[in-house]
Design an enzyme around this catalytic site. Structure first.
Site, mmCIF file in Angstrom:
data_model
loop_
_atom_site.group_PDB
_atom_site.id
_atom_site.type_symbol
_atom_site.label_atom_id
_atom_site.label_comp_id
_atom_site.label_asym_id
_atom_site.label_seq_id
_atom_site.Cartn_x
_atom_site.Cartn_y
_atom_site.Cartn_z
ATOM 1 N N GLY A 237 0.829 -1.202 0.000
ATOM 2 C CA GLY A 237 0.000 0.000 0.000
ATOM 3 C C GLY A 237 0.862 1.250 0.000
ATOM 4 O O GLY A 237 2.024 1.238 -0.401
ATOM 5 N N GLY B 283 24.900 12.791 -28.819
ATOM 6 C CA GLY B 283 24.387 13.380 -27.579
ATOM 7 C C GLY B 283 24.899 12.626 -26.366
ATOM 8 O O GLY B 283 25.135 13.210 -25.301
HETATM 9 C C1 HXC Z 1 -3.595 -4.396 11.723
HETATM 10 C C2 HXC Z 1 -2.593 -6.220 10.843
HETATM 11 C C3 HXC Z 1 -2.351 -5.539 9.637
HETATM 12 C C4 HXC Z 1 -2.775 -4.189 9.540
HETATM 13 C C5 HXC Z 1 -1.561 -7.527 9.450
HETATM 14 N N1 HXC Z 1 -2.083 -7.441 10.673
HETATM 15 N N2 HXC Z 1 -1.711 -6.371 8.794
HETATM 16 N N3 HXC Z 1 -3.204 -5.641 11.875
HETATM 17 N N4 HXC Z 1 -3.397 -3.671 10.609
HETATM 18 N N5 HXC Z 1 -2.569 -3.480 8.461
HETATM 19 C C6 HXC Z 1 -2.128 -8.476 11.683
HETATM 20 C C7 HXC Z 1 -3.058 -9.604 11.336
HETATM 21 O O1 HXC Z 1 -4.369 -9.302 11.764
HETATM 22 C C8 HXC Z 1 -2.457 -10.753 12.132
HETATM 23 O O2 HXC Z 1 -2.855 -10.603 13.461
HETATM 24 C C9 HXC Z 1 -0.973 -10.451 12.070
HETATM 25 O O3 HXC Z 1 -0.844 -9.082 11.737
HETATM 26 C C10 HXC Z 1 -0.234 -11.248 11.036
HETATM 27 O O4 HXC Z 1 -0.945 -11.122 9.811
HETATM 28 P P1 HXC Z 1 -1.340 -12.382 8.921
HETATM 29 O O5 HXC Z 1 -2.324 -11.911 7.948
HETATM 30 O O6 HXC Z 1 -1.712 -13.531 9.796
HETATM 31 O O7 HXC Z 1 0.073 -12.702 8.253
HETATM 32 P P2 HXC Z 1 0.375 -13.147 6.797
HETATM 33 O O8 HXC Z 1 -0.518 -14.248 6.366
HETATM 34 O O9 HXC Z 1 1.854 -13.383 6.742
HETATM 35 O O10 HXC Z 1 0.037 -11.883 5.869
HETATM 36 C C11 HXC Z 1 0.702 -10.694 6.045
HETATM 37 C C12 HXC Z 1 0.026 -9.599 5.215
HETATM 38 C C13 HXC Z 1 -1.468 -9.510 5.529
HETATM 39 C C14 HXC Z 1 0.204 -9.917 3.728
HETATM 40 C C15 HXC Z 1 0.785 -8.295 5.497
HETATM 41 O O11 HXC Z 1 -1.633 -9.461 6.961
HETATM 42 C C16 HXC Z 1 -2.119 -8.322 4.942
HETATM 43 O O12 HXC Z 1 -2.494 -8.313 3.774
HETATM 44 N N6 HXC Z 1 -2.297 -7.242 5.753
HETATM 45 C C17 HXC Z 1 -2.929 -6.050 5.280
HETATM 46 C C18 HXC Z 1 -2.025 -5.299 4.337
HETATM 47 C C19 HXC Z 1 -2.607 -3.993 3.917
HETATM 48 O O13 HXC Z 1 -3.428 -3.926 3.004
HETATM 49 N N7 HXC Z 1 -2.263 -2.934 4.677
HETATM 50 C C20 HXC Z 1 -2.736 -1.622 4.422
HETATM 51 C C21 HXC Z 1 -1.838 -1.043 3.369
HETATM 52 S S1 HXC Z 1 -2.329 0.556 2.965
HETATM 53 P P3 HXC Z 1 -3.128 -11.884 14.428
HETATM 54 O O14 HXC Z 1 -3.715 -11.276 15.646
HETATM 55 O O15 HXC Z 1 -4.050 -12.767 13.681
HETATM 56 O O16 HXC Z 1 -1.768 -12.480 14.608
HETATM 57 C C22 HXC Z 1 -1.337 1.491 3.888
HETATM 58 C C23 HXC Z 1 -1.641 2.921 3.766
HETATM 59 C C24 HXC Z 1 -0.453 3.744 4.049
HETATM 60 O O17 HXC Z 1 -0.491 1.063 4.577
HETATM 61 C C25 HXC Z 1 -0.843 5.159 3.890
HETATM 62 C C26 HXC Z 1 0.222 5.996 3.361
HETATM 63 C C27 HXC Z 1 -0.298 7.162 2.622
#
Ligand code: HXC
Length: 513
Positions: free
Chosen positions: A168, A403
């Site tokens: 993201g 160039g």
């Molecule tokens: C809160 C999160 C989290 C998040 C992961 N976790 N991402 N908690 N906020 N963004 C937590 C999960 O709930 C889980 O908690 C633990 O972390 C491990 O995650 P898993 O999914 O079990 O691990 P894995 O299968 O290895 O997958 C990892 C992952 C996936 C690919 C990163 O978790 C995921 O897709 N997360 C969301 C990514 C995302 O879209 N983020 C937002 C990006 S936008 P538990 O309690 O179950 O252990 C962004 C905006 C920035 O960042 C803004 C800037 C302008």
């Protein structure tokens, strides 16, 4: 023992408990070191001082929070190769290393201290991005970090090390820093993940194919360095830091001189082939010029038609830019122009002299390049060389055409010293192109066109492209014996050590983007 002291100790014990065996095991099972192991590996033994170890996550309205000290990031400062460095290391074990408001505040504190003290910042990234349950607070945390990334740019070196997810908008903090490292197989970076790609475009792609180290180290060029595991990645960071100063007001640390090297290096006379169309590996030349034959390539596997590398000459850090005749004949295309321009900007920001080894037949022709904007992207390289005020030395090894000759740090755009080897060919274009344009009629009418072409080629080389013409006209400083290249560079770097350039004050130049 006083009650207050007992409380103090009990708190320490609680923190220790958090980092129990299970904590380590969880992350090791993913093939990764923990945040704490990584940061300890970065710093010289016993020098790491942690900040905000006890910070808990902020309360979040949408459930799912944990009681964990540190809020998913280990932060602090210490010494790397004896010099002060600030760092933070995201902890995937705590809410997926996601960035909540407290987590962001810890990083911001490190960024502010680093900027105030003129010290590099290293960010070890392993994070699910903005913490979903904290909503706008976590998004704003990224804004605070981005802002500091930009304000620190060109003042202190900023290094991002991707050792897990970076997804993201979160990828934009690394993108704003000077260097990105990635660890093979365990890290990835993308703005939108495979699920969104499937939903929006109906394309099926794996995480690795979308944004793994194999993609960013080669095709996109987003990653400057790729190493095969956590340990080697961190060693790579330490090595890079050794070439850089702590900030823009200093110069890089001077290392021991390489006394093993002779003043003359005969082998340099025999690497460039007599036949101008034969390729060779310019890395062999770099090895013979730099201290101990050692150099650290930046973006090694991306745009391989140009080499960008840090090295030392006579103990001083230098940036090397070299056309690579082995790949695409060393032509300049969009990717190589941008790669080299970015490298020049980094060298210029951090007072690192630039040595250019030139063998370039020109810009790559074709509709792809033109339609994708070679004009704008090539201009980036021209702009970066012209704008750079660090000492700039060019050695023309062979081709310097059109160039591309001007762009590759010619004296006309501000190169300080320019030397040519006897094999150099400097002209508007190579013999084939020149003869085709100037003698088309004669060639079609000739009884023996091949013989005429051969004769014209020789005349063109004698009268137009040989380096002695450029030497006599002052466009280069001297045609040199290749064997003396290193000693010539050492003498000239020494002569340029106190170079100062005053420019007209302006708010900013309009860099072609
Ligand atoms: C809160 C999160 C989290 C998040 C992961 N976790 N991402 N908690 N906020 N963004 C937590 C999960 O709930 C889980 O908690 C633990 O972390 C491990 O995650 P898993 O999914 O079990 O691990 P894995 O299968 O290895 O997958 C990892 C992952 C996936 C690919 C990163 O978790 C995921 O897709 N997360 C969301 C990514 C995302 O879209 N983020 C937002 C990006 S936008 P538990 O309690 O179950 O252990 C962004 C905006 C920035 O960042 C803004 C800037 C302008």
């Amino acid at each position: 023992m006083k009650k207050s002291y007992e409380q103090f100790i009990a708190r320490q014990e609680l923190l220790k408990k958090q980092y129990d065996e299970a904590y380590y095991e969880k992350q090791h099972k993913r093939g990764k070191l923990t945040a704490r192991e990584r940061i300890l590996l970065l710093f010289d033994e016993g020098t790491f001082e942690e900040t905000d170890a006890y910070t808990p996550p902020a309360n979040a309205s949408f459930g799912k929070t944990v009681k964990a000290f540190g809020d998913g990031v280990v932060a602090g400062f210490g010494k790397v190769n004896g010099r002060l460095v600030y760092a933070f290391s995201q902890d995937f074990n705590v809410l997926g290393g996601s960035l909540g408001s407290q987590h962001a505040a810890k990083i911001v504190k490190i960024q502010d201290l680093a900027l105030k003290t003129g010290s590099p910042v290293v960010g070890l990234i392993d994070s699910g991005g903005a913490r979903i349950q904290e909503g706008i607070s976590s998004l704003n945390g990224y804004a605070d970090i981005f802002k500091r990334n930009v304000l620190s740019s060109g003042v202190i070196p900023q290094i991002s090390v991707i050792m897990g997810p970076a997804a993201g908008g979160a990828v934009y903090s690394p993108a704003l820093t000077d260097f990105i490292f990635m660890t093979a197989d365990t890290s990835y970076m993308f703005v939108t993940g495979p699920n969104v790609v499937k939903e929006v475009l109906n394309e099926t792609v794996t995480t690795e194919d979308l944004g793994g180290a194999s993609v960013h180290g080669t095709k996109s060029g987003v990653a400057d360095f790729v190493y095969n595991d956590d340990e080697n990645t961190i060693l790579g960071v330490k090595q890079l830091l050794s070439y850089l100063p702590s900030n823009n007001l200093e110069t890089a640390p001077v290392h021991q001189k390489d006394v093993s090297k002779e003043k003359t290096e005969d082998r340099l006379r025999y690497i460039v082939p007599e036949d101008p169309d034969k390729p060779y590996n310019v890395k062999e030349i770099i090895e013979l010029i730099v201290d101990n034959g050692k150099f650290l390539e930046v973006s090694e596997n991306h745009a391989m038609n140009i080499i960008t590398a840090f090295a030392r000459i006579d103990g001083h850090s230098v940036g090397i830019i070299a056309n690579q005749p082995k790949v695409m004949a060393g032509t300049l295309d969009i990717d190589s122009s941008v790669k080299a321009a970015r490298f020049i900007n980094i060298c210029n920001s951090f007072n690192i002299p630039i040595i250019t080894l030139e063998d370039v037949p020109g810009f790559l022709p074709g509709t792809d390049q033109e339609h994708d904007g070679i004009i704008r992207h090539g201009a980036k390289l021209l702009y970066a060389y012209t704008n750079a005020t660090v000492p700039k030395i060019t050695i023309i090894l062979r081709k310097a055409y059109g160039g591309a000759y001007i762009v590759m740090n010619s004296k006309g755009i501000g190169g300080d010293f320019s030397f040519a080897w006897p094999t150099a060919e400097i002209a508007v274009m190579g013999p084939d192109g020149a003869i085709a344009i100037l003698y088309r009629k004669e060639l079609t009418e000739a009884e023996d066109p091949a013989a005429l072409k051969k004769e014209l080629t020789q005349t063109y080389r004698d009268e137009v492209t040989n380096p002695y013409i450029a030497d006599e006209k002052g466009f280069i400083d001297e045609v040199i014996d290749p064997a003396l290249t290193r000693s010539k560079i050492i003498t000239c770097l020494d002569a340029l050590r106190r170079k100062t350039v005053l420019r007209i004050d302006r708010k900013q130049g309009n860099v072609p983007l």
